[in-house]
Design a protein around this motif. Structure first.
Motif, PDB file in Angstrom:
ATOM      1  N   LYS A  59      -6.504   2.077 -10.949  1.00 39.20           N
ATOM      2  CA  LYS A  59      -6.734   2.946  -9.785  1.00 39.20           C
ATOM      3  C   LYS A  59      -6.061   2.399  -8.533  1.00 39.20           C
ATOM      4  O   LYS A  59      -6.641   2.381  -7.440  1.00 39.20           O
ATOM      5  CB  LYS A  59      -8.228   3.132  -9.548  1.00 39.20           C
ATOM      6  CG  LYS A  59      -8.960   3.757 -10.733  1.00 39.20           C
ATOM      7  CD  LYS A  59     -10.417   4.085 -10.367  1.00 39.20           C
ATOM      8  CE  LYS A  59     -11.249   4.424 -11.584  1.00 39.20           C
ATOM      9  NZ  LYS A  59     -11.678   3.220 -12.348  1.00 39.20           N
ATOM     10  N   GLY A  60      -4.829   1.946  -8.690  1.00 40.04           N
ATOM     11  CA  GLY A  60      -4.042   1.522  -7.532  1.00 40.04           C
ATOM     12  C   GLY A  60      -4.322   0.128  -7.023  1.00 40.04           C
ATOM     13  O   GLY A  60      -3.739  -0.297  -6.027  1.00 40.04           O
ATOM     14  N   LEU A 118      -1.593   3.123  -4.322  1.00 42.05           N
ATOM     15  CA  LEU A 118      -1.611   1.654  -4.409  1.00 42.05           C
ATOM     16  C   LEU A 118      -2.271   1.095  -3.167  1.00 42.05           C
ATOM     17  O   LEU A 118      -2.056   1.622  -2.072  1.00 42.05           O
ATOM     18  CB  LEU A 118      -0.189   1.082  -4.449  1.00 42.05           C
ATOM     19  CG  LEU A 118       0.714   1.379  -5.634  1.00 42.05           C
ATOM     20  CD1 LEU A 118       2.119   0.827  -5.355  1.00 42.05           C
ATOM     21  CD2 LEU A 118       0.166   0.781  -6.925  1.00 42.05           C
ATOM     22  N   SER A 119      -3.053   0.021  -3.337  1.00 41.46           N
ATOM     23  CA  SER A 119      -3.496  -0.685  -2.133  1.00 41.46           C
ATOM     24  C   SER A 119      -3.811  -2.140  -2.406  1.00 41.46           C
ATOM     25  O   SER A 119      -4.241  -2.507  -3.496  1.00 41.46           O
ATOM     26  CB  SER A 119      -4.697   0.024  -1.496  1.00 41.46           C
ATOM     27  OG  SER A 119      -5.856  -0.234  -2.230  1.00 41.46           O
ATOM     28  N   GLY A 120      -3.534  -2.976  -1.408  1.00 44.97           N
ATOM     29  CA  GLY A 120      -3.819  -4.410  -1.483  1.00 44.97           C
ATOM     30  C   GLY A 120      -3.161  -5.123  -2.644  1.00 44.97           C
ATOM     31  O   GLY A 120      -3.744  -6.036  -3.227  1.00 44.97           O
ATOM     32  N   GLU A 123       0.841  -1.198   0.000  1.00 45.10           N
ATOM     33  CA  GLU A 123       0.000   0.000   0.000  1.00 45.10           C
ATOM     34  C   GLU A 123       0.874   1.246   0.000  1.00 45.10           C
ATOM     35  O   GLU A 123       1.911   1.290   0.664  1.00 45.10           O
ATOM     36  CB  GLU A 123      -0.878   0.029   1.259  1.00 45.10           C
ATOM     37  CG  GLU A 123      -1.772   1.257   1.330  1.00 45.10           C
ATOM     38  CD  GLU A 123      -2.171   1.604   2.765  1.00 45.10           C
ATOM     39  OE1 GLU A 123      -3.256   1.184   3.170  1.00 45.10           O
ATOM     40  OE2 GLU A 123      -1.389   2.297   3.446  1.00 45.10           O
ATOM     41  N   LYS A 124       0.494   2.237  -0.815  1.00 45.38           N
ATOM     42  CA  LYS A 124       1.195   3.520  -0.771  1.00 45.38           C
ATOM     43  C   LYS A 124       0.182   4.647  -0.805  1.00 45.38           C
ATOM     44  O   LYS A 124      -0.604   4.778  -1.744  1.00 45.38           O
ATOM     45  CB  LYS A 124       2.139   3.647  -1.977  1.00 45.38           C
ATOM     46  CG  LYS A 124       2.861   4.976  -2.036  1.00 45.38           C
ATOM     47  CD  LYS A 124       3.878   5.124  -0.914  1.00 45.38           C
ATOM     48  CE  LYS A 124       4.426   6.532  -0.828  1.00 45.38           C
ATOM     49  NZ  LYS A 124       5.447   6.664   0.242  1.00 45.38           N
ATOM     50  N   LYS A 125       0.191   5.426   0.269  1.00 44.73           N
ATOM     51  CA  LYS A 125      -0.646   6.633   0.321  1.00 44.73           C
ATOM     52  C   LYS A 125       0.274   7.837   0.312  1.00 44.73           C
ATOM     53  O   LYS A 125       1.264   7.854   1.047  1.00 44.73           O
ATOM     54  CB  LYS A 125      -1.475   6.665   1.607  1.00 44.73           C
ATOM     55  CG  LYS A 125      -2.650   5.724   1.593  1.00 44.73           C
ATOM     56  CD  LYS A 125      -3.522   5.908   2.827  1.00 44.73           C
ATOM     57  CE  LYS A 125      -4.762   5.027   2.727  1.00 44.73           C
ATOM     58  NZ  LYS A 125      -5.191   4.504   4.020  1.00 44.73           N
ATOM     59  N   TYR A 126      -0.031   8.801  -0.528  1.00 44.79           N
ATOM     60  CA  TYR A 126       0.701  10.064  -0.482  1.00 44.79           C
ATOM     61  C   TYR A 126      -0.112  11.009   0.382  1.00 44.79           C
ATOM     62  O   TYR A 126      -1.290  11.259   0.106  1.00 44.79           O
ATOM     63  CB  TYR A 126       0.850  10.664  -1.876  1.00 44.79           C
ATOM     64  CG  TYR A 126       1.756   9.868  -2.783  1.00 44.79           C
ATOM     65  CD1 TYR A 126       3.135   9.897  -2.613  1.00 44.79           C
ATOM     66  CD2 TYR A 126       1.231   9.109  -3.827  1.00 44.79           C
ATOM     67  CE1 TYR A 126       3.975   9.176  -3.466  1.00 44.79           C
ATOM     68  CE2 TYR A 126       2.062   8.390  -4.679  1.00 44.79           C
ATOM     69  CZ  TYR A 126       3.429   8.431  -4.491  1.00 44.79           C
ATOM     70  OH  TYR A 126       4.248   7.726  -5.335  1.00 44.79           O
ATOM     71  N   ILE A 127       0.500  11.479   1.441  1.00 46.80           N
ATOM     72  CA  ILE A 127      -0.243  12.336   2.355  1.00 46.80           C
ATOM     73  C   ILE A 127       0.331  13.749   2.298  1.00 46.80           C
ATOM     74  O   ILE A 127       1.526  13.955   2.473  1.00 46.80           O
ATOM     75  CB  ILE A 127      -0.173  11.772   3.791  1.00 46.80           C
ATOM     76  CG1 ILE A 127      -0.888  10.413   3.816  1.00 46.80           C
ATOM     77  CG2 ILE A 127      -0.830  12.737   4.779  1.00 46.80           C
ATOM     78  CD1 ILE A 127      -0.466   9.491   4.914  1.00 46.80           C
ATOM     79  N   ALA A 162      -2.598   5.046 -12.906  1.00 40.12           N
ATOM     80  CA  ALA A 162      -2.998   3.790 -12.254  1.00 40.12           C
ATOM     81  C   ALA A 162      -2.106   3.436 -11.058  1.00 40.12           C
ATOM     82  O   ALA A 162      -2.518   2.687 -10.174  1.00 40.12           O
ATOM     83  CB  ALA A 162      -2.972   2.642 -13.264  1.00 40.12           C
ATOM     84  N   GLY A 163      -0.883   3.970 -11.063  1.00 35.31           N
ATOM     85  CA  GLY A 163       0.026   3.686  -9.950  1.00 35.31           C
ATOM     86  C   GLY A 163       1.318   2.988 -10.365  1.00 35.31           C
ATOM     87  O   GLY A 163       2.073   2.520  -9.513  1.00 35.31           O
TER      88      GLY A 163
END
Ligand code: ADP
Ligand code: ADP
Length: 234
Positions: A218-219, A23-25, A10-14, A44-45
């Motif tokens: 979409k990640g 990205l997730s899962g 998982e990658k979240k940009y905060i 898409a990531g």
């Protein structure tokens, strides 16, 4: 056992007032010797995934396992040594314009401490492998796009990595040149047994060369499996 394992990545940009989940899962097994395509549309990531695979970008969840090493447990020095096992090529080639072909290929070897004469010998072997022995003394500005990418491939292979990570490597090339570069990659995969990861937005590239494919949308991982199975679904 897989050579590369992505586990619940998982990658979240905060930033100050919002978070983007890039990205997730993401769970993916890449086997030694695979030519593994990762395909997705713009946004898409894919770039995020490339940077997470070698931990240039730290994931916000999950991990990457290469061989028997969980990258999330390594210190910076250990990460640098894992990254030496991953050669990379890019859309824009990223050659050093002030150095000739031979010296571009020798560059990573110099960094790893190889002597100049040994480096030259290795560069000659690599130039033969990529079919550019006659361009040893040329500068990048004197080469076509396809020739530049061949030099970049030779440079990426210089230190004998286990993995070649190709980030939109044919996206700046015309269809004929693309086909010849993909042919070269296929050859290298066969000859050296190197595992190749192809990141692209082009279906034709995956169909031409990959045995396995993952589609990201979409990640998230939309689909993964053998190319002929994934692409033949209605
Ligand atoms: P692709 O390479 O498939 O075009 P990216 O990995 O570049 O996709 O981007 C995936 C998503 O993450 C996009 O929504 C993008 O805007 C966002 N993103 C990428 N990098 C950053 C960043 N450094 N900061 C914030 N958002 C980012
Ligand atoms: P690509 O399509 O090849 O991923 P981009 O133009 O999307 O290229 O991204 C170029 C750079 O900008 C990357 O380093 C990416 O991380 C960063 N980036 C992309 N989207 C964002 C965003 N929404 N906010 C901040 N940085 C971003």
């Amino acid at each position: 056992t897989p050579l590369i394992k992505l586990v619940d990545l998982e990658k979240k940009y905060i930033s100050q007032n919002n978070a983007v989940t890039a990205l997730s899962g993401i769970n993916l097994d890449i086997l030694k010797g695979d030519i593994f395509g990762i395909i997705g549309m713009s946004g898409a990531g894919k770039s995020t995934l490339v940077r997470c695979i070698n931990f240039l970008e730290k994931p916000t969840g999950g991990t990457v396992i290469i061989g028997d090493k969980d990258l999330s447990l390594l210190n910076d020095k250990e990460l640098r040594s894992v990254r030496q096992e991953i050669g990379m090529i890019f859309q824009q080639f990223n050659l050093l314009m002030q150095r000739n072909v031979e010296d571009n290929i020798c560059f990573p070897l110099e960094i790893s401490g190889m002597s100049k004469s040994e480096g030259r010998k290795r560069a000659s072997e690599l130039l033969e492998l990529v079919g550019l022995s006659d361009k040893k003394k040329s500068y990048p500005s004197q080469l076509s796009g396809g020739q530049k990418q061949r030099v970049a491939i030779a440079r990426a292979l210089a230190t004998n990595p286990d993995i070649l990570l190709c980030d939109e490597a044919t996206s700046a090339l015309d269809p004929t040149t693309t086909r010849s570069i993909l042919g070269l990659l296929k050859d290298i995969n066969k000859k050296l047994g190197i595992t190749i990861i192809i990141i692209t937005h082009e279906m034709a590239v995956v169909e031409e060369i990959c045995n396995q494919v993952a589609i990201i949308d979409k990640g998230r991982l939309a689909e993964t499996g053998k190319v002929e199975e994934v692409f033949s679904k209605p």
